[in-house]
Design a protein around this motif. Structure first.
Motif, short mmCIF file in Angstrom:
data_model
loop_
_atom_site.label_atom_id
_atom_site.label_comp_id
_atom_site.label_asym_id
_atom_site.label_seq_id
_atom_site.Cartn_x
_atom_site.Cartn_y
_atom_site.Cartn_z
N SER A 171 -30.40 -41.45 16.43
CA SER A 171 -30.41 -42.48 15.40
C SER A 171 -30.88 -41.88 14.09
O SER A 171 -31.85 -41.12 14.06
N ASP A 172 -30.18 -42.23 12.99
CA ASP A 172 -30.63 -41.72 11.69
C ASP A 172 -31.94 -42.37 11.26
O ASP A 172 -32.62 -41.88 10.35
N ASP A 210 -29.28 -51.72 17.68
CA ASP A 210 -29.59 -51.94 16.26
C ASP A 210 -29.44 -53.40 15.86
O ASP A 210 -28.85 -54.21 16.58
N ASP A 211 -29.93 -53.70 14.66
CA ASP A 211 -29.76 -55.02 14.05
C ASP A 211 -28.76 -54.93 12.90
O ASP A 211 -28.52 -53.85 12.34
N VAL A 212 -28.19 -56.07 12.53
CA VAL A 212 -27.21 -56.13 11.45
C VAL A 212 -27.92 -55.93 10.10
O VAL A 212 -28.95 -56.54 9.83
N GLU A 213 -27.36 -55.07 9.26
CA GLU A 213 -27.88 -54.84 7.92
C GLU A 213 -26.78 -55.12 6.90
O GLU A 213 -25.59 -55.06 7.20
N PRO A 260 -36.20 -36.85 11.82
CA PRO A 260 -37.45 -36.33 11.27
C PRO A 260 -37.26 -35.77 9.87
O PRO A 260 -36.21 -35.21 9.55
N SER A 261 -38.26 -35.93 9.02
CA SER A 261 -38.22 -35.36 7.68
C SER A 261 -38.58 -33.89 7.75
O SER A 261 -39.42 -33.48 8.55
N ARG A 293 -23.09 -38.01 9.09
CA ARG A 293 -22.99 -39.41 9.48
C ARG A 293 -22.53 -40.23 8.29
O ARG A 293 -22.60 -39.80 7.15
N CYS A 294 -22.10 -41.46 8.61
CA CYS A 294 -21.69 -42.37 7.54
C CYS A 294 -22.84 -42.61 6.55
O CYS A 294 -22.62 -42.76 5.35
N SER A 295 -24.07 -42.67 7.07
CA SER A 295 -25.21 -42.94 6.20
C SER A 295 -25.49 -41.79 5.25
O SER A 295 -26.16 -41.97 4.24
N ASP A 296 -24.96 -40.60 5.56
CA ASP A 296 -25.14 -39.45 4.69
C ASP A 296 -23.93 -39.22 3.78
O ASP A 296 -24.09 -38.98 2.58
N SER A 297 -22.75 -39.27 4.37
CA SER A 297 -21.54 -38.89 3.64
C SER A 297 -20.69 -40.07 3.20
O SER A 297 -19.77 -39.90 2.41
#
Length: 479
Positions: A348-349, A138-141, A353-354, A261-265
């Motif tokens: 990966s988040d 990944d890249d830094v965000e 898939p949607s 995941r952290c991106s969700d919760s």
């Protein structure tokens, strides 16, 4: 003479000192290479360390910063630079010279340069591990920085591995840092992991946890595994001193709904910092053969109550399909195994898939919805995100009823629909109902429920607020 002449001599002196330091470093490097080439054949463990780039004197070949000059110290002692750098380690009776020597000859792979991997890599580098491998694709965000303390704002948009490696080298130039600029997958994991003595799992998804554990069993590597989510964390050491592998404890993956995941919760930034520091500690203990690693035990951390519990976990399962004596799982099987299908979740988040629960007639895009707003069409916008999400940001004039409460709060929605109808100029036409969430998944479930309950005009807004920020309003805050 004037002050200008003095300044000139000072600059010349600084230049000469710099040149001498550079020559000293080159001399130490050559001495190290000569000693390595003339050394007696190493033991099998030593061969592994040499292959990873660790010299016989406890220093990394190529670093040179901790190589002592011949004749200045006893042959069995650490080089002078190492003694000074790690003096606080050496003063510890339970660690001392031998612990530092073993650590400096070890090679450790950190999988993931995120919230957990940041403190792990920082402390392993600072403490003097011989070879530090970092793997991440990944890249830094910007939203990484509250917890991924190894990265800086200047690296946003650039490789996490490059950022982490540069920081580690800035902390300790005497160690070797190996960069793996890719995501660890079954087709490359064996090649990467076999180069290291110890593996640290600093990832945040279920398929990767299974994959890393299986890989470590196949290659007989100890695995330091940590997890952090929300305000809690946990830590254990798998496949070491009789401890189980990950599959011994979890032969079948938990339900997808239970895997957040952290991106969700979300996660409080310091929580992965605490767990990551403890992972680094366990890695150092295993590498230096000091103390009691968390083998057969699991540490549970509750940040809100400031409680740490250690619970005993069962040993290796004789029925485990991976680590049991009668296991037939081979390296070839590993490379073909589909961990995402096995766990029903993505690695990966960003590739998640949607959901597609509804027909196209029950959905509307964000740009289409924006057009309806511009035309002034009477409608109700229902936001089914949790209340604390709604407080972060929301679209104008939206009604918040969390999906979990929707069925019991349908009367509230009915009231809102009636008020919209009464306020409409065309009071004979039932207002439309549109449903939005963060990413367009929960809103589909909500539309299914609403249509079953008689709200036949309900439509899902495709992609949710994430698509709104991307396709309609770039200034809309994304989270």
């Amino acid at each position: 003479m004037g002050g200008g002449g003095g300044d000139g001599r000072s600059k010349e002196l600084e230049r000469l000192w710099a040149e001498r330091d550079e020559l000293d470093a080159r001399i130490r490097l050559l001495e190290s290479e000569l000693e390595t080439s003339s050394a007696a054949p190493a033991s099998p463990a030593g061969e592994d360390a040499a292959a990873a780039g660790v010299g016989d004197g406890g220093c990394v070949g190529g670093g040179g910063a901790c190589q002592a000059r011949p004749g200045l110290a006893h042959a069995d002692s650490l080089p002078a630079d190492m003694i000074y750098r790690y003096s606080r380690h050496l003063l510890l009776p339970d660690f001392g010279v031998e612990g530092q020597r073993k650590l400096s000859r070890s090679s450790i792979l950190v999988v993931g340069a995120g919230g957990l991997g940041s403190p792990v890599a920082l402390y392993l580098a600072a403490c003097g591990v011989g070879v530090l491998g970092i793997v991440d694709g990944d890249d830094v965000e910007l939203n990484n920085l509250h917890r991924q303390i190894i990265h800086q704002e200047a690296y946003i948009g650039r490789s996490k591995v490059k950022s982490a490696a540069d920081t580690c080298r800035a902390i300790n130039s005497s160690i070797k840092v190996v960069e793996h600029h890719h995501t660890l997958k079954p087709n490359n994991a064996l090649e990467v992991v076999r180069k290291y003595d110890i593996v640290v799992d600093a990832t945040d998804n279920l398929p990767t946890r299974y994959m890393i554990s299986d890989c470590c069993v196949l290659l007989n590597k100890p695995l330091i595994s940590g997890a952090a989510l929300g305000l809690e964390g946990q830590l254990t050491v798998y496949h070491h001193n009789g401890s189980p592998c990950y599959r011994c404890l979890f032969p079948n993956p938990p339900p997808v709904a239970a895997c957040q995941r952290c991106s969700d919760s979300g996660v409080l930034g310091v929580v992965p910092g605490v767990i990551g520091c403890l992972q680094a500690l366990e890695a150092i203990k295993v590498a230096s053969d000091v103390g009691e690693p968390l083998s057969g035990r699991m540490l549970l951390f509750d940040a809100l109550s400031a409680r740490i519990r250690i619970v005993k976990i069962r040993g290796s399962s004789p029925a485990c399909t991976i680590c049991a004596e009668n296991s037939v799982f081979t390296q070839e099987d590993f490379q073909k195994f589909d961990y995402e299908t096995f766990t029903q979740s993505p690695m990966s988040d960003k590739t998640a898939p949607s959901l597609k629960l509804l027909p196209e007639s029950a959905r509307i895009t964000c740009t289409e919805y924006k057009g309806l707003i511009d035309k002034g069409e009477p409608h109700v916008l229902l936001d089914v995100r949790p209340a604390h999400h709604f407080q972060i940001v929301s679209l104008s004039r939206s009604l918040n009823i969390p999906l979990s409460d929707l069925e019991e709060k349908l009367p509230m929605l009915e009231t809102s629909m009636k008020e919209t109808l009464d306020a409409s100029a065309a009071s004979d036409k039932q207002p439309s109902l549109y449903v939005v969430c963060r990413r367009g998944n929960d809103s589909q479930s909500a539309v299914q429920l609403l249509r079953e309950k008689g709200f036949h005009s309900a439509k899902d807004i495709v992609g949710g607020l994430q698509s709104w920020a991307h396709d309609v309003d770039p200034d809309f805050p994304a989270y």
